[in-house]
Design a protein around this motif. Structure first.
Motif, PDB file in Angstrom:
ATOM      1  N   GLN A 172      -8.521  -0.202  -3.877  1.00 16.34           N
ATOM      2  CA  GLN A 172      -8.831  -1.605  -3.623  1.00 16.34           C
ATOM      3  C   GLN A 172     -10.034  -2.040  -4.452  1.00 16.34           C
ATOM      4  O   GLN A 172     -11.001  -1.297  -4.608  1.00 16.34           O
ATOM      5  CB  GLN A 172      -9.132  -1.844  -2.139  1.00 16.34           C
ATOM      6  CG  GLN A 172      -7.922  -1.670  -1.233  1.00 16.34           C
ATOM      7  CD  GLN A 172      -8.216  -2.137   0.179  1.00 16.34           C
ATOM      8  OE1 GLN A 172      -9.340  -2.036   0.660  1.00 16.34           O
ATOM      9  NE2 GLN A 172      -7.204  -2.656   0.855  1.00 16.34           N
ATOM     10  N   ILE A 221       0.809  -1.223   0.000  1.00 16.91           N
ATOM     11  CA  ILE A 221       0.000   0.000   0.000  1.00 16.91           C
ATOM     12  C   ILE A 221       0.839   1.269   0.000  1.00 16.91           C
ATOM     13  O   ILE A 221       0.304   2.379  -0.030  1.00 16.91           O
ATOM     14  CB  ILE A 221      -0.968   0.018   1.207  1.00 16.91           C
ATOM     15  CG1 ILE A 221      -0.207   0.013   2.538  1.00 16.91           C
ATOM     16  CG2 ILE A 221      -1.916  -1.163   1.150  1.00 16.91           C
ATOM     17  CD1 ILE A 221      -1.099   0.103   3.753  1.00 16.91           C
ATOM     18  N   SER A 224      -4.262   4.358  -1.678  1.00 19.94           N
ATOM     19  CA  SER A 224      -4.647   2.978  -2.003  1.00 19.94           C
ATOM     20  C   SER A 224      -5.876   2.961  -2.902  1.00 19.94           C
ATOM     21  O   SER A 224      -6.734   3.838  -2.832  1.00 19.94           O
ATOM     22  CB  SER A 224      -4.936   2.166  -0.737  1.00 19.94           C
ATOM     23  OG  SER A 224      -6.162   2.552  -0.151  1.00 19.94           O
ATOM     24  N   THR A 281      -8.798  -6.052  -2.271  1.00 23.07           N
ATOM     25  CA  THR A 281      -7.436  -6.349  -2.717  1.00 23.07           C
ATOM     26  C   THR A 281      -6.838  -5.110  -3.361  1.00 23.07           C
ATOM     27  O   THR A 281      -7.459  -4.481  -4.227  1.00 23.07           O
ATOM     28  CB  THR A 281      -7.437  -7.511  -3.728  1.00 23.07           C
ATOM     29  OG1 THR A 281      -7.978  -8.679  -3.103  1.00 23.07           O
ATOM     30  CG2 THR A 281      -6.024  -7.807  -4.205  1.00 23.07           C
ATOM     31  N   ASP A 282      -5.625  -4.740  -2.933  1.00 23.55           N
ATOM     32  CA  ASP A 282      -4.967  -3.562  -3.475  1.00 23.55           C
ATOM     33  C   ASP A 282      -4.585  -3.780  -4.930  1.00 23.55           C
ATOM     34  O   ASP A 282      -4.120  -4.858  -5.323  1.00 23.55           O
ATOM     35  CB  ASP A 282      -3.708  -3.238  -2.662  1.00 23.55           C
ATOM     36  CG  ASP A 282      -4.049  -2.756  -1.263  1.00 23.55           C
ATOM     37  OD1 ASP A 282      -4.723  -1.730  -1.143  1.00 23.55           O
ATOM     38  OD2 ASP A 282      -3.638  -3.427  -0.300  1.00 23.55           O
TER      39      ASP A 282
END
Length: 686
Positions: free
Chosen positions: A371, A175, A369, A375-376
């Motif tokens: 997502q 991240i 970030s 999930t990044d």
């Protein structure tokens, strides 16, 4: 991974390490007595040494109170002894004292105190303390400088081989918190933790391989790591592995194993798994579904294999495993920009197993970030992104969240429906005027279609069947329109049907000359013993068949008694208790399917029925007709005829037997049309 799991494993390790390091002979004796289950002796020795200031005894005595070993569990007393040892420099006690303040066990929750005691032990090289200290500093509310410090402590603990610290360091790289975002470093640290058996790291490493982030995209490697985590009970990995089996490709498509893994994840509350499990079941036959459910029931998680997990299994339960970072640790920091803007390209309905989720993020500040479903994913220069994602059959809702450096976020969703394009049959439109059979001026036809019942589930498209068959009665069968009666919906109650036969049909029958045709589309049902077969009128009650339903034998007898030359019945129904949809007609106290017993019919009666008496009659959504009705009418267009331009009951039954079972199999059902009576009966000729 939540802090609860991290600290729980650390505390268990602490207790074992503490025991192993006991050096004083009396402490060793106490530990030996404890291992024999002699807590009275162990406590007596430990208490004596602890009161004399022995830090190891104080720390172990605190653990006894924390875990209720030989004494009533008492966190406050545990904290008292931990403090005595910690203040004298015992590093393990310092970690336990920090855990107590972090979780609020035995003392009021106080993260400042937790930080103080973790730091004392961390500066002396204790990996558990270094990791816990990193967790406190890595909270979302921390400052950039605190994030850098968190990375430093994670790295120190990771270099000592602590799997949880290795995983957390990988997350920081993922991240870009406290370090520049670097997916290669993420994969490196995830792998170190995964190889020690840490399930969260195994699941995340599987995702990195699936997405091709920080490493070459490799679905086989992704499956390998998903499986390791799934077999240890990690829910997210079970869901992902189930999707791999459902899609096929990296591993052979296997709906049984897909359903099993979805079922296991669903049992732990994962709603996406519930949806995927139920959807997968639509493509399985009963035997496959039974096998998948059996596998799920018998499944047992594999024993954890990593060194820290072994400590956790062998050690006593951690009393401070309720560590929960505060939702808001400090007032929001001032910022100079509006929330981010997140735009996503819509995705149309698709038959593909993968889609590209693409769009753009814009913000006044730095995006920390992005997502997709937790999930990044990486951002391109300029804020663009594009990620290929697998989707199951049916509707999926994909959630995206973009967060900026001030903690502000923007959300968006993508709804996509995956369809099965390759297995559907292209169905020709019905064309009742295609064939005009020879005229039958004395024939008569009664057509009944009931879709919506007063007290039963719907019979899909039944009224559509009846209305369309009206045209085939006048064309293919050659019945004059004035001698065709159509009853649908509320006009097809029991009294209406009986009145139509007795007061409309019977008076028009010319004895020995009139051919009678009866078409019925709707629900049927058998008695509990299977001996009596019923057609359910619109007001029929499943619990009162004798009083409210139409006994098939009595209907036939009424037609025969009228003096008809012949009677031909087309019945798009079944008697097993099923419906065209997913519901059943039988009550919970009866079997799901009833095996009805076939009845003999008079010599001048011929019946073409939709299914065997223990089967289900299905609907054909694409055609908006019953499966039997659709192909019956296509057969009457001439498809069932031979070169002699004549359609007999036997020819029609052979045509239906060729078409219907294959289409029913696509719906996961077994349906075979039945011919009862004279197969030489001429249904249509021209």
């Amino acid at each position: 991974m939540g802090p609860v799991t991290k600290l729980s494993a650390m505390a268990a390790a602490v207790l074992l390490c503490l025991t192993a390091m006991a050096s004083a002979q009396s402490v060793e004796d106490a530990v030996a007595a404890s291992s024999r289950g002699d807590y009275t002796t162990a406590l007596s020795v430990l208490r004596s040494l602890a009161e004399q200031g022995n830090t190891e005894a104080q720390s172990i005595l605190g653990a006894y109170y924390a875990n209720g070993l030989g004494v009533s569990q008492d966190y406050a007393e545990a904290m008292r002894w931990y403090r005595k040892a910690a203040e004298q420099g015992n590093t393990m006690a310092q970690v336990d004292l920090g855990n107590g303040y972090a979780s609020g066990s035995g003392v009021p929750k106080n993260f400042t105190e937790a930080y103080k005691w973790y730091r004392r032990a961390a500066e002396q090289g204790i990996a558990a303390a270094q990791f816990n200290l990193g967790i406190l500093l890595a909270w979302d509310q921390g400052t950039p400088q605190e994030h850098i410090e968190a990375v430093s402590w994670f790295r120190k603990a990771a270099s000592q081989g602590l799997a949880h610290a290795q995983y957390s360091l990988g997350q920081m790289y993922a991240i870009g918190r406290g370090v520049p975002q670097d997916f290669a470093e993420t994969v490196k640290w995830y792998r170190k933790a995964a190889e020690q058996g840490l399930v969260e790291a195994q699941g995340s490493l599987g995702a990195m391989y699936a997405l091709g982030k920080g490493t070459t995209q490799d679905y086989a490697e992704s499956v390998k790591w998903y499986r390791k985590a799934a077999e240890q009970g990690f829910v997210d990995a079970q869901l992902s592995l189930g999707q791999m089996y459902a899609f096929g490709g990296a591993i052979p498509q296997d709906f049984v194993l897909a359903h099993m893994w979805f079922n296991l994840a669903a049992a732990n509350g994962n709603q996406e798994a519930v949806k995927n499990r139920d959807h997968t079941a639509k493509f399985m036959n009963p035997a496959q579904l039974t096998e998948a459910q059996k596998l799920a029931r018998e499944w047992k998680p594999k024993t954890l294999s990593g060194p820290w997990e072994k400590f956790a299994q062998a050690g006593a339960a951690n009393p401070f495993d309720q560590f929960d970072p505060p939702k808001v640790a400090a007032p929001p920091k001032a910022h100079a920009g509006a929330a981010p803007t997140l735009s996503v390209k819509p995705v149309a309905t698709t038959p593909s197993s993968t889609i590209d989720v693409a769009g753009n993020v814009s913000s006044k500040g730095r995006i920390t970030s992005l997502q997709i479903d937790g999930t990044d994913v990486p951002l391109q220069s300029g804020g663009g992104f594009s990620v290929r994602r697998g989707i199951p059959l049916g509707e999926s809702v994909i959630r995206l969240v973009a967060t900026d450096e001030w903690g502000q976020s923007a959300e968006a969703t993508v709804k996509v429906t995956r369809i099965t394009a390759s297995t559907e049959t292209t169905l020709a439109r019905l064309s009742p005027g295609h064939l005009n059979g020879k005229s039958r001026p004395n024939a008569i036809a009664l057509i009944i279609g009931i879709e919506h019942y007063k007290s039963a589930p719907p019979a899909e498209f039944a009224e559509n069947d009846a209305r369309r068959f009206y045209d085939y009665a006048t064309s293919a069968l050659g019945v004059p329109a004035s001698r065709v009666k159509l009853l649908t919906g509320a006009d097809a109650q029991r009294v209406d049907v009986e009145a139509a036969i007795l007061t409309w049909l019977k008076p028009q029958v010319v004895r020995g000359q009139t051919e009678v045709f009866l078409f019925f589309s709707g629900h049927g049902l058998a008695s509990d013993d299977g001996k009596d077969l019923y057609l359910l009128p619109q007001d029929g009650n499943r619990a009162l068949l004798d009083r409210s339903a139409l006994r098939r034998k009595e209907l036939i007898d009424m037609i025969v008694d009228s003096g008809a030359k012949s009677a031909t019945l087309f019945l798009d129904t079944c008697y097993s208790g099923g419906t065209r949809g997913k519901e059943t007609l039988v009550s919970s106290a009866r079997p799901i399917l009833v095996a009805a017993k076939e009845q003999t019919v008079p010599a001048n009666v011929t019946i073409l029925a939709a299914a065997g008496n223990d089967q289900l009659s299905s609907s054909l959504t694409q055609a908006k007709h019953g499966l039997f009705s659709y192909f019956l009418m296509k057969g009457l267009e001439g498809d069932a005829a031979g070169p002699d331009r004549t359609i007999t009951a036997a020819k029609l039954e052979a045509y239906l037997a060729e078409k219907i079972p294959a289409e029913a199999a696509k719906l996961g059902r077994t349906q075979t049309p039945q011919l009862i009576g004279d197969g030489n009966r001429v249904v249509s000729s021209w």
